[in-house]
Design an enzyme around this catalytic site. Structure first.
Site, PDB file in Angstrom:
ATOM      1  N   ASP A   1       8.875  -4.048   7.601  1.00 18.53           N
ATOM      2  CA  ASP A   1       9.565  -3.361   6.392  1.00 18.53           C
ATOM      3  C   ASP A   1      10.141  -2.045   6.792  1.00 18.53           C
ATOM      4  OD1 ASP A   1       7.208  -2.199   6.172  1.00 18.53           O
ATOM      5  OD2 ASP A   1       7.621  -1.473   4.396  1.00 18.53           O
TER       6      ASP A   1
ATOM      7  N   SER B   1       0.269  -2.682  13.021  1.00 17.77           N
ATOM      8  CA  SER B   1       0.193  -1.648  12.171  1.00 17.77           C
ATOM      9  C   SER B   1      -0.239  -0.231  12.683  1.00 17.77           C
ATOM     10  CB  SER B   1      -0.790  -1.873  11.106  1.00 17.77           C
ATOM     11  OG  SER B   1      -0.610  -0.942  10.101  1.00 17.77           O
TER      12      SER B   1
ATOM     13  N   LYS C   1       5.634   3.525  16.470  1.00 20.58           N
ATOM     14  CA  LYS C   1       7.051   2.832  16.359  1.00 20.58           C
ATOM     15  C   LYS C   1       8.044   3.897  16.310  1.00 20.58           C
ATOM     16  CE  LYS C   1       4.723  -0.617  13.652  1.00 20.58           C
ATOM     17  NZ  LYS C   1       3.968  -1.258  12.132  1.00 20.58           N
TER      18      LYS C   1
ATOM     19  N   THR D   1       0.739  -1.082   0.090  1.00 21.50           N
ATOM     20  CA  THR D   1       0.017  -0.030   0.074  1.00 21.50           C
ATOM     21  C   THR D   1       0.886   1.321  -0.229  1.00 21.50           C
ATOM     22  OG1 THR D   1      -0.402  -0.414   2.440  1.00 21.50           O
ATOM     23  CG2 THR D   1      -2.185  -0.776   1.049  1.00 21.50           C
TER      24      THR D   1
HETATM   25  C1  G6P Z   1       1.813   2.437   7.838  1.00 22.85           C
HETATM   26  C2  G6P Z   1       2.482   3.291   6.817  1.00 22.85           C
HETATM   27  C3  G6P Z   1       2.589   4.601   6.988  1.00 22.85           C
HETATM   28  C4  G6P Z   1       1.189   5.291   7.059  1.00 22.85           C
HETATM   29  C5  G6P Z   1       0.713   4.833   8.556  1.00 22.85           C
HETATM   30  C6  G6P Z   1      -0.542   5.083   8.939  1.00 22.85           C
HETATM   31  O1  G6P Z   1       2.722   2.442   8.992  1.00 22.85           O
HETATM   32  O2  G6P Z   1       3.519   2.367   6.561  1.00 22.85           O
HETATM   33  O3  G6P Z   1       3.094   5.165   5.573  1.00 22.85           O
HETATM   34  O4  G6P Z   1       1.339   6.700   7.245  1.00 22.85           O
HETATM   35  O5  G6P Z   1       0.401   3.415   8.329  1.00 22.85           O
HETATM   36  O6  G6P Z   1      -1.690   5.079   8.019  1.00 22.85           O
HETATM   37  P1  G6P Z   1      -2.921   5.502   8.014  1.00 22.85           P
HETATM   38  O7  G6P Z   1      -3.710   4.515   6.936  1.00 22.85           O
HETATM   39  O8  G6P Z   1      -3.689   5.620   9.152  1.00 22.85           O
HETATM   40  O9  G6P Z   1      -2.921   7.002   7.342  1.00 22.85           O
HETATM   41 MG    MG Z   2       5.277  -1.380   6.813  1.00 19.07          MG
END
Ligand code: G6P
Ligand code: MG
Length: 214
Positions: free
Chosen positions: A169, A113, A144, A16
């Site tokens: 990752d 996540s 994190k 994504t």
């Molecule tokens: C993950 C992705 C980030 C993103 C975060 C928040 O950690 O790697 O790129 O900003 O989620 O995602 P959201 O869908 O809540 O905006």
């Molecule tokens: Mg990730």
């Protein structure tokens, strides 16, 4: 002995990152600047609010908290529009197979996540039922490399941190696993994720045998 696996979502199970990038880029362009794919690496694993702060910094733009909230909401609407078209074909190679193999071996499975959209993504790609627990951006307050997201995952699975492996990752994610006293597998380049116990290019390279060597 490993009893549970905790998976990051973006960049580990699904790709994504490209949608996040497109949406942030569109926002930056509307504000009159652009940022590179290389700069985008710095946004991986980083919360929505913090990502926007970084982007505004790159553009040399100051916004009030209220304006920032509006911008983040706008980006998210574009992002949600893109992920609402996701299909099971967008699961990264080997990801579903490895999670299923873990389940069959009796391991517990959690998602860890930062995303507040993880529930929708899991639904769209049809893998919600593979997870015993889902800990995401709606359930944590510390980003994190704070281990909160993974510790909550371990707690939900009722497995001690030392018996959990985190798949990540993002460097911030590997650090979060280490900070939580967990084993970690980096998905990506050893140059970036060298702190992990093992680094592989994707879950298609993972196996239960490798898991047992950690
Ligand atoms: C993950 C992705 C980030 C993103 C975060 C928040 O950690 O790697 O790129 O900003 O989620 O995602 P959201 O869908 O809540 O905006
Ligand atoms: Mg990730």
């Amino acid at each position: 002995i490993i009893k549970a696996c905790i998976f990051d979502l973006d960049g580990v199970i699904v790709d994504t990152a490209v949608y996040h990038y497109k949406a942030w880029k569109r926002l930056a362009n509307e504000l009159g600047f652009d940022f590179s794919e290389e700069a985008n690496e710095k946004l991986k694993g980083v919360s929505r609010v913090r990502s926007l702060e970084l982007i505004l910094q790159w553009g040399g733009i100051a916004k009030t908290k209220a304006e920032q909230e509006e911008l983040a909401t706008k980006k998210n609407a574009w992002y949600v529009d893109m992920i609402s078209h996701m299909t099971p074909a967008e699961i990264l190679p080997g990801a579903k197979e490895f999670v299923e193999a873990c389940r069959e071996a009796g391991l517990k499975i959690a998602l860890g996540s930062a995303s507040k959209n993880s529930g929708m993504i899991l639904e769209k790609v049809g893998i919600t039922n593979l997870f015993d627990a889902v800990i995401d951006g709606n359930k944590v307050s510390k980003a994190k490399p704070d281990p909160e997201v993974f510790l909550k995952g371990a707690e939900a699975l009722n497995v001690p941190p030392a018996e959990c492996v985190v798949f990540e990752d993002a460097i911030a994610g590997i650090e979060a696993a280490i900070n939580g006293g967990m084993k970690s597998v980096g998905i990506g380049s050893p140059d970036v994720l060298g702190k992990a116990d093992l680094v592989i290019s994707g879950l298609n390279e993972m196996s239960l045998e490798k898991l047992n060597t950690l």
